[in-house]
Design an enzyme around this catalytic site. Structure first.
Site, PDB file in Angstrom:
ATOM      1  N   GLY B  46       0.813  -1.208   0.000  1.00 47.19           N
ATOM      2  CA  GLY B  46       0.000   0.000   0.000  1.00 47.19           C
ATOM      3  C   GLY B  46       0.851   1.264   0.000  1.00 47.19           C
ATOM      4  O   GLY B  46       1.717   1.421   0.851  1.00 47.19           O
ATOM      5  N   ILE B  71      -1.265  -3.114  10.426  1.00 45.21           N
ATOM      6  CA  ILE B  71       0.016  -2.514  10.064  1.00 45.21           C
ATOM      7  C   ILE B  71      -0.133  -0.992  10.014  1.00 45.21           C
ATOM      8  O   ILE B  71       0.768  -0.260  10.417  1.00 45.21           O
ATOM      9  CB  ILE B  71       0.497  -3.050   8.691  1.00 45.21           C
ATOM     10  N   CYS B 129      -8.966  -0.463   2.919  1.00 46.79           N
ATOM     11  CA  CYS B 129      -8.110  -0.791   4.046  1.00 46.79           C
ATOM     12  C   CYS B 129      -8.786  -0.417   5.364  1.00 46.79           C
ATOM     13  O   CYS B 129      -9.107   0.740   5.604  1.00 46.79           O
ATOM     14  CB  CYS B 129      -6.756  -0.097   3.947  1.00 46.79           C
ATOM     15  N   GLY B 243      -7.801 -15.840   1.588  1.00 44.44           N
ATOM     16  CA  GLY B 243      -7.628 -17.176   2.140  1.00 44.44           C
ATOM     17  C   GLY B 243      -7.146 -18.238   1.184  1.00 44.44           C
ATOM     18  O   GLY B 243      -7.214 -19.422   1.500  1.00 44.44           O
ATOM     19  N   GLY B 264      -2.143 -13.917  -0.582  1.00 41.48           N
ATOM     20  CA  GLY B 264      -1.787 -12.949   0.454  1.00 41.48           C
ATOM     21  C   GLY B 264      -1.076 -13.650   1.595  1.00 41.48           C
ATOM     22  O   GLY B 264       0.122 -13.932   1.547  1.00 41.48           O
TER      23      GLY B 264
HETATM   24  C1  LIG Z   1       0.055  -7.991   6.772  1.00 39.96           C
HETATM   25  C2  LIG Z   1      -0.936  -7.588   5.723  1.00 39.96           C
HETATM   26  C3  LIG Z   1      -0.822  -6.335   5.108  1.00 39.96           C
HETATM   27  C4  LIG Z   1      -1.724  -5.934   4.130  1.00 39.96           C
HETATM   28  N1  LIG Z   1      -1.582  -4.714   3.526  1.00 39.96           N
HETATM   29  C5  LIG Z   1      -2.426  -4.357   2.523  1.00 39.96           C
HETATM   30  C6  LIG Z   1      -2.256  -3.119   1.818  1.00 39.96           C
HETATM   31  O1  LIG Z   1      -1.322  -2.356   2.087  1.00 39.96           O
HETATM   32  N2  LIG Z   1      -3.135  -2.785   0.841  1.00 39.96           N
HETATM   33  C7  LIG Z   1      -4.166  -3.633   0.497  1.00 39.96           C
HETATM   34  O2  LIG Z   1      -4.923  -3.312  -0.412  1.00 39.96           O
HETATM   35  N3  LIG Z   1      -4.349  -4.809   1.134  1.00 39.96           N
HETATM   36  C8  LIG Z   1      -3.499  -5.191   2.131  1.00 39.96           C
HETATM   37  N4  LIG Z   1      -3.682  -6.399   2.767  1.00 39.96           N
HETATM   38  C9  LIG Z   1      -4.798  -7.276   2.377  1.00 39.96           C
HETATM   39  C10 LIG Z   1      -4.350  -8.390   1.428  1.00 39.96           C
HETATM   40  O3  LIG Z   1      -3.806  -7.864   0.229  1.00 39.96           O
HETATM   41  C11 LIG Z   1      -5.519  -9.314   1.103  1.00 39.96           C
HETATM   42  O4  LIG Z   1      -6.547  -8.571   0.516  1.00 39.96           O
HETATM   43  C12 LIG Z   1      -6.088 -10.008   2.324  1.00 39.96           C
HETATM   44  O5  LIG Z   1      -5.055 -10.374   3.196  1.00 39.96           O
HETATM   45  C13 LIG Z   1      -6.912 -11.242   1.983  1.00 39.96           C
HETATM   46  O6  LIG Z   1      -6.159 -12.198   1.294  1.00 39.96           O
HETATM   47  P1  LIG Z   1      -5.417 -13.436   2.015  1.00 39.96           P
HETATM   48  O7  LIG Z   1      -6.425 -14.101   2.887  1.00 39.96           O
HETATM   49  O8  LIG Z   1      -4.916 -14.284   0.897  1.00 39.96           O
HETATM   50  O9  LIG Z   1      -4.315 -12.850   2.815  1.00 39.96           O
HETATM   51  C14 LIG Z   1      -2.781  -6.810   3.756  1.00 39.96           C
HETATM   52  C15 LIG Z   1      -2.898  -8.061   4.378  1.00 39.96           C
HETATM   53  C16 LIG Z   1      -1.989  -8.465   5.345  1.00 39.96           C
HETATM   54  C17 LIG Z   1      -2.136  -9.822   5.982  1.00 39.96           C
END
Ligand SMILES: Cc1cc2nc3c(=O)[nH]c(=O)nc-3n(C[C@H](O)[C@H](O)[C@H](O)COP(=O)(O)O)c2cc1C
Ligand SMILES: Cc1cc2nc3c(=O)[nH]c(=O)nc-3n(C[C@H](O)[C@H](O)[C@H](O)COP(=O)(O)OP(=O)(O)OC[C@H]3O[C@@H](n4cnc5c(N)ncnc54)[C@H](O)[C@@H]3O)c2cc1C
Ligand code: FES
Lengths: 266, 306
Positions: B46, B71, B129, B243, B264
């Site tokens: 981000g 974060i 976010c 997920g 992610g």
């Molecule tokens: C540590 C962390 C930081 C993240 N930072 C951002 C971000 O800066 N911008 C954003 O759009 N999503 C951010 N996300 C969200 C992820 O891109 C994603 O949408 C979300 O974790 C769901 O996917 P997942 O279950 O595969 O992790 C973040 C997720 C995590 C776990």
């Protein structure tokens, strides 16, 4: 360079109450590992626990590494149930370890609780380089004491402290320090342990202008620097404070870089 | 020969596997582990107009098959990104999407304009976010705001624009339709779900920000349902996430209507996740004698029509 790789467990032994010593054969990690670095170890083949667990590399021997861990929750419980011969998946070695460019100098190692673990590898390296080592090991109770005998091999003096006074010096690992610092002239102090201990020690060292390296801990997810979850406030040379990653810029920081609890909010 | 390549918003991706924002660094952090240029694409962390220090420690907590994070968008700001990070990103031969987050509509516009440069294939607009008190959440929960942000970003860039939706809404379809109307070239979903945890010993919230975003396997059924719903409501391509850990998870998202998927939290538990996923998808196609992964997109819907 770190690896995401597998190792074979060659020993997983209860050394003390809830504390285990695991030896893992993994040439890739062993050949790169430095004292103070850690691995991210997978504790399950399933998605629970989800995250890998950060554990310090306690010793490095040829193509093996050794970890010493306390069973505190589900992840470490799974670790202690793993059998010799089993495969374990890991990422490592990770982080910035201790600077070990000293030879023939007088140094002090201070370990508190599980923070004693990474000091093994450090003592081994410094000893081999001819350093004169004193060691203070701090524990809560007599029953928690481990590795004091091992440190005798590398150290001129080993001092044990217990919080409840059941063994050795009554108090925490910094208690003997005031006396020590007035007697000995340490070139460098290295420490790992709970945050209150590290902060107390760091402040004393800063006051006495002694170089001091503190290995800190923070809750981690990736361990490789991408999630920004493991940060602590760190002061750079110019004096400005920013959040830095314990898994990449740390876990070892200089006592001058660490921002102490009572400074926050100013 | 099986084909894993896909077309996303007019861009050709080597495969449908992308690294998700905030979990993939800027891509090069994974170079010790595998050749990152194998990825279909990378979504940068981000980026905001000005540098952000982020939230105090107490940023992470593991829950049942999930991860809470707050974060707080720690990043060096867009100028730092352009100066220090983009040159490194350019060395990796795959599509890079900059993930942008603003606290006003104008800020999104300025970010879009500044990032309209070589080495950036497209933008992912984070209107969701949940961590940042002033921004994020509001845009993604109000259809008019979502539309306005999309329009402003589109107006200021020549790049492809995908808008990343927040799952913390009553009707995901309404928001999806609003961003499509605003001119989005694609939609990605889901961002994290707002959650919390309490330390019963200290009797206080675990996270420094009290609330955090939930990600990981725990959220997959929700992300999947939302992709399925949105697929039926818009005609622009969808990038599915939430997920995804296994090949099975990725296939479910593709069958629900995702043209591509993002990993992610999977990257946080295994730095090899991207490369393992690409190999796994390839293996699946070969095993099932499927020539082209694109034939699977949205297939779970077609059954209903027969
Ligand atoms: C540590 C962390 C930081 C993240 N930072 C951002 C971000 O800066 N911008 C954003 O759009 N999503 C951010 N996300 C969200 C992820 O891109 C994603 O949408 C979300 O974790 C769901 O996917 P997942 O279950 O595969 O992790 C973040 C997720 C995590 C776990
Ligand atoms: C760089 C680093 C090196 C470490 N080295 C060692 C070591 O050599 N030996 C050892 O026994 N432990 C070490 N730890 C701590 C170890 O990571 C945690 O004890 C472990 O993650 C707990 O996992 P669990 O699933 O058993 O317990 P959980 O159920 O996850 O947690 C039990 C308790 O441990 C706390 N905890 C969880 N993760 C961490 C963490 N990353 N840091 C501190 N506390 C945590 C939780 O808040 C909780 O109070 C280290 C931590 C870090 C960050
Ligand atoms: S644990 Fe992810 S950045 Fe340190």
């Amino acid at each position: 360079m770190p690896y995401a790789t597998n190792g074979t467990i060659t020993a997983n032994i209860l050394i003390h109450e809830h504390i285990y010593r695991m030896e893992i054969e993994c040439a890739d990690i062993a050949k790169e590992a430095k004292p103070g670095q850690f691995i991210q170890i997978r504790t399950s083949d399933h998605l629970m626990p989800l995250l890998n667990r950060p554990i310090s590399i306690a010793r490095i021997k040829d193509n093996r590494i050794e970890i010493i861990y306390a069973v505190v929750g589900e992840g470490t419980k799974n670790l202690c149930e793993m059998k010799t011969g089993a495969t374990v998946s890991m990422v490592g070695p990770l982080g910035h370890g201790f600077e070990t460019n000293l030879s023939r100098e007088k140094v002090l190692l201070v370990g508190g609780g599980m923070g004693v673990a990474p000091l093994h590898a450090l003592a081994e390296v410094l000893y081999a380089q001819g350093c004169e080592i004193d060691t203070i090991l701090g524990f809560n109770r007599q029953e928690d004491i481990f590795s004091d005998k091992e440190f005798e091999h590398w150290s001129n003096n080993v001092y044990v402290t217990t919080m409840d006074g059941s063994c050795g010096i009554h108090g925490h690992a910094c208690t003997p320090l005031d006396r020590h610092l007035s007697i000995y002239d340490y070139r460098h102090i290295y420490a790992c342990g709970p945050q209150p201990m590290l902060h107390a020690l760091g402040k004393i060292c800063n006051e006495h202008h002694i170089d001091c390296s503190l290995s800190v801990e923070e809750y981690m997810a990736c361990g490789i620097g991408v999630c920004l979850g493991c940060v602590q406030p760190i002061r750079d040379k110019a004096g400005s404070i920013s959040y830095q990653r314990v898994c990449v810029e740390g876990p070892v920081f200089s006592s001058r870089e660490v921002v102490y609890d009572d400074e926050l909010g100013h | 020969m099986t084909n894993l390549a896909i077309d996303l918003m007019g861009l050709t991706l080597k495969n449908p596997v992308l690294g998700a924002s905030g979990t993939y660094g800027s891509g090069f952090e994974f170079l010790p582990y595998y050749d990152v240029s194998l990825m279909g694409g990378i979504i940068g962390k981000g980026t905001t107009l000005r540098a952000k220090v982020g939230n105090p420690p107490g940023r992470l907590f593991e829950t049942s098959s999930g991860l809470l994070n707050c974060i707080g968008l720690q990043n060096g700001g867009v100028d730092y990104f352009l100066r220090e990070i983009l040159p490194e990103v350019r060395k990796i031969d795959t599509h890079f999407f900059a993930n942008i987050s603003g606290s006003t509509i104008e800020e999104y516009g300025i970010l879009a304009e500044k990032l309209d440069v070589d080495g950036v294939s497209g933008l992912e607009v984070n209107i969701s976010c949940p961590n940042v008190k002033a921004g994020g959440l509001a845009f993604g929960t109000i259809p008019e705001d979502a539309l306005a942000v999309t329009k402003e970003v589109k107006r200021k860039t020549s790049k492809k624009v995908m808008v990343k939706l927040s799952p913390n809404v009553t009707s995901i379809v309404e928001i999806a339709q609003a961003v499509e109307e605003g001119g989005a070239d694609g939609i990605s979903l889901i961002n994290t779900l707002l959650g919390m945890a309490i330390d019963v010993e200290k009797q206080e919230p675990v996270l420094s920000n009290i609330f955090g975003g939930l990600s990981g396997p725990a959220v997959k059924p929700i992300g999947l349902r939302m992709v399925y719903e949105v697929y039926e409501a818009v005609s622009i391509p969808i990038v599915g996430l939430g997920g995804i850990v296994s090949v099975q998870d990725a296939l479910e998202y593709i069958l629900a209507g995702a043209t591509a998927i993002q990993l992610g939290t999977a990257n946080l538990i295994n730095p090899l996740a991207g490369s393992v996923m690409i190999q796994g998808l390839e293996h699946y196609l070969v095993e099932h004698q499927i020539d082209d992964i694109r034939t699977l997109i949205g297939k779970a819907h077609h059954k209903e029509e027969v």
